[in-house]
Write an enzyme that holds these catalytic residues in place. Structure first.
Site, mmCIF file in Angstrom:
data_model
loop_
_atom_site.group_PDB
_atom_site.id
_atom_site.type_symbol
_atom_site.label_atom_id
_atom_site.label_comp_id
_atom_site.label_asym_id
_atom_site.label_seq_id
_atom_site.Cartn_x
_atom_site.Cartn_y
_atom_site.Cartn_z
ATOM 1 N N GLU A 50 31.406 -108.136 -12.007
ATOM 2 C CA GLU A 50 31.359 -108.517 -13.575
ATOM 3 C C GLU A 50 30.539 -109.708 -13.529
ATOM 4 O OE1 GLU A 50 35.166 -109.126 -15.400
ATOM 5 O OE2 GLU A 50 34.486 -109.595 -17.485
ATOM 6 N N ASN A 197 36.302 -101.505 -22.576
ATOM 7 C CA ASN A 197 37.250 -102.172 -21.542
ATOM 8 C C ASN A 197 38.437 -102.857 -22.024
ATOM 9 O OD1 ASN A 197 37.584 -103.483 -18.743
ATOM 10 N ND2 ASN A 197 37.497 -105.192 -20.226
ATOM 11 N N GLU A 198 39.696 -102.637 -21.778
ATOM 12 C CA GLU A 198 40.926 -103.077 -22.248
ATOM 13 C C GLU A 198 40.747 -103.305 -23.692
ATOM 14 O OE1 GLU A 198 41.982 -106.789 -19.904
ATOM 15 O OE2 GLU A 198 41.949 -105.366 -18.284
ATOM 16 N N TYR A 270 46.968 -105.305 -12.139
ATOM 17 C CA TYR A 270 46.762 -106.466 -11.034
ATOM 18 C C TYR A 270 48.105 -106.651 -10.313
ATOM 19 C CZ TYR A 270 42.070 -107.252 -12.514
ATOM 20 O OH TYR A 270 40.800 -107.213 -13.246
ATOM 21 N N GLU A 325 40.620 -101.287 -12.179
ATOM 22 C CA GLU A 325 40.717 -102.937 -12.028
ATOM 23 C C GLU A 325 42.025 -102.959 -11.379
ATOM 24 O OE1 GLU A 325 39.956 -105.752 -15.162
ATOM 25 O OE2 GLU A 325 38.405 -104.646 -15.826
ATOM 26 N N GLN A 374 37.649 -108.302 -7.495
ATOM 27 C CA GLN A 374 36.265 -107.664 -7.840
ATOM 28 C C GLN A 374 35.389 -108.022 -6.289
ATOM 29 O OE1 GLN A 374 34.176 -109.517 -11.263
ATOM 30 N NE2 GLN A 374 35.947 -109.092 -12.379
HETATM 31 O O1 AHR Z 1 38.684 -108.934 -13.556
HETATM 32 C C1 AHR Z 1 38.794 -109.973 -14.581
HETATM 33 C C2 AHR Z 1 39.248 -109.467 -15.951
HETATM 34 O O2 AHR Z 1 40.469 -109.002 -16.039
HETATM 35 C C3 AHR Z 1 38.311 -108.393 -16.619
HETATM 36 O O3 AHR Z 1 37.228 -108.958 -17.214
HETATM 37 C C4 AHR Z 1 39.321 -107.743 -17.642
HETATM 38 O O4 AHR Z 1 38.853 -106.594 -17.931
HETATM 39 C C5 AHR Z 1 40.638 -108.187 -17.009
HETATM 40 O O5 AHR Z 1 41.633 -108.457 -17.980
#
Ligand code: AHR
Length: 520
Positions: A50, A197-198, A270, A325, A374
């Site tokens: 990103e 995205n999201e 995550y 992600e 990332q």
């Molecule tokens: O990876 C960091 C952020 O986490 C990304 O931009 C977003 O999609 C997620 O909330």
């Protein structure tokens, strides 16, 4: 002592408490070579890059005039390191950044591109010097597929449609001519396209109906004109356990008309225990280690939960679950710039990577793409850079050790995992996956979660004689051991081998380690 029995069949993972042997007895692990599972798609080893902090600028792009060795502005050391782990695809330009990105700012002569803002990530200036052509050059240099995320949050269907036409048509349209004038006459392949995205969060806070309405429009008009390279469209899906988006998108897909389609549904999850992320990346104790591993293993139930919903609408598993992600999100490195999401990467991160990859492999019939967050300098990164220096993290080493699993065929394993207990946290002592690679060789990945005890694995391949296990092991002096620019090789894989004694092949795993071996 109780123990966890792990039966990892073709249908996934089952855990149950059973009475077990003593801690120091070996764990019998059976691999059933007669029952092949799905192909472990190499795309589960994808990366995410990103425009965030030093992920792109400094991490990938240094510009053609830099003293740092580069090819057309892209640093050579990073390209070489990424080539060595055969990155299958790179997701770009975001993340949250994607829903505020306007592709036209990133084409044409670099000195004429506008400076814009990156409000999500530190509010810094976005110079737009790394744009469409630079990204496509980068993925071609590392041999990966492009996974573009289009702007659904603040863009328009026309903007997205134009970007796709600019990239993929071979017809002499005005946009194709503009692409050629910018240095690329041939159409590009865009094998993966994220539609937002999201969208439930930074991508527009859309309700289910709002997103589905957007999805139909974008999935229709963001067309791929490159007939020789098919494109898979990925819809925004769930945030963690909430199945709202999964249900809504899959239902819309099931009842869709001929005018739109998708091939994937995204899941973001995550390993983060507190919000904002407070767990330290280094200098943590055993409790934080165990808590993080427990949170990581939750990926199993998440994937199972969303797969079950998808199965109701798509029993033939046409739509891939795309975990685009994932990774550990920890407290930022003290003193690093606000919003840059910089964090160290320890042996614990290596285990987090292996455990997640094992979950994806077990669900390879449905999880066919995944992207760790990332790639460089951000979150659970593969690589850190500091000016002309580059450093490989423990997580990078796991990706390298897992190369034999790219496109390999999953094989079910059966073992009594034992239990690792820290305070009131109970975890399986070991985790394992097996596969047959594209050349027909058998591979095992074994993770010992216990940071205090070694584990002995007694390997049984459907009753056949196995004489030898050979590969690599990643262990470290401490669970929070890290690589630094001063000690870059502190955590690095070492050659590993074990020979059968009589009829038994015992593989001994160091505490808190990952071992990947070929069985002969
Ligand atoms: O990876 C960091 C952020 O986490 C990304 O931009 C977003 O999609 C997620 O909330």
């Amino acid at each position: 002592m109780r123990s966890l029995r792990v039966v990892i069949g073709l249908a996934g993972l089952a855990l149950c408490a059973v009475a077990s042997a003593a801690e120091n007895e070996s764990i019998r692990l059976g691999v059933d070579v007669s029952r092949s599972g799905a192909r472990i798609d190499r795309h589960i080893f994808g990366q995410f890059a990103e425009h965030l902090g030093r992920g792109i600028y400094e991490g990938v792009w240094v510009g053609p005039d830099s003293k740092i060795p580069n090819t057309r502005g892209i640093r050579n050391d990073v390209v070489e390191a990424l080539k060595a782990i055969k990155v299958p695809n790179v997701r770009w330009p975001g993340g949250c950044f994607a829903d505020e990105y306007h592709w036209r700012n990133g084409i044409g002569p670099r000195d004429k591109r506008p400076a814009t803002l990156n409000p999500n990530w530190g509010g810094v200036i976005e110079p737009n010097t790394f744009g469409t052509h630079e990204f496509m050059d980068f993925v071609q240099q590392i041999g990966a597929d492009a996974y573009l995320s289009i702007n659904v949050g603040s863009g328009t269907p026309a903007e997205a449609a134009d970007w796709l036409e600019y990239l993929t048509t071979s017809q002499p349209t005005a946009l194709a001519k503009e692409r050629a004038a910018n240095g690329h006459a041939d159409p590009y392949p865009i094998p993966l396209l994220g539609i937002g995205n999201e969208s439930w969060g930074c991508g527009g806070s859309m309700t289910l109906d709002e997103y589905v309405n957007h999805l139909k429009v974008y999935a229709r008009y963001a067309r791929n004109y490159n007939a020789t390279h098919p494109m898979r469209r990925v819809a925004v899906g769930p945030d963690g356990p909430d199945t709202g988006y999964t249900e809504a998108v899959m239902k819309a897909w099931k009842n869709k008309t001929w005018a739109w389609d998708i091939e994937g549904l995204s899941l973001h999850s995550y390993t983060v225990v507190k919000w904002p992320p407070a767990f330290k990346a280094t200098g943590f104790g055993e409790n934080e280690y165990a808590v993080m591993l427990k949170a990581t293993l939750n990926m199993e139930s998440l994937v199972s939960k969303h797969s079950a919903v998808m199965d109701q609408y798509d029993p033939e598993k046409k739509i891939a679950l795309v975990v685009d992600e994932w990774g550990a999100w920890l407290a930022a490195t003290p003193g690093s710039p606000e919003g840059f999401l910089e964090q160290q990467n320890s042996q614990r991160d290596a285990l987090i990577a292996a455990l997640n990859l094992n979950v994806f492999a077990r669900h390879s019939d449905r999880v066919r793409v995944a992207n760790i967050a990332q790639m460089v300098n951000v979150l659970q990164a593969m690589i850190f850079t500091r000016k002309e220096k580059m450093l490989l993290t423990p997580t990078y080493h796991v990706f390298r050790m897992y190369l034999p699993f790219h496109d390999a065929t999953f094989l079910p394993v059966d073992f009594v995992a034992g239990m690792y207990k820290s305070g009131d946290i109970e975890l399986p002592r070991v985790d394992a996956i097996a596969a047959r690679d594209t050349a027909g060789k058998l591979w095992l990945s074994l993770t010992n979660l216990d940071p205090n005890l070694a584990a002995s694995i007694d390997v049984d391949i459907s009753g056949r004689k196995v004489t030898n296990a050979k590969g690599l092991t990643l262990a470290a002096p401490r669970i929070d051991s890290v690589n630094t620019f001063e000690t870059p090789g502190a955590v690095a894989p070492k050659p590993f081998s074990a020979k059968a004694a009589g009829k038994k092949l015992i593989v001994k795993l160091a505490p808190a380690s990952i071992t990947v071996v070929e069985l002969e």
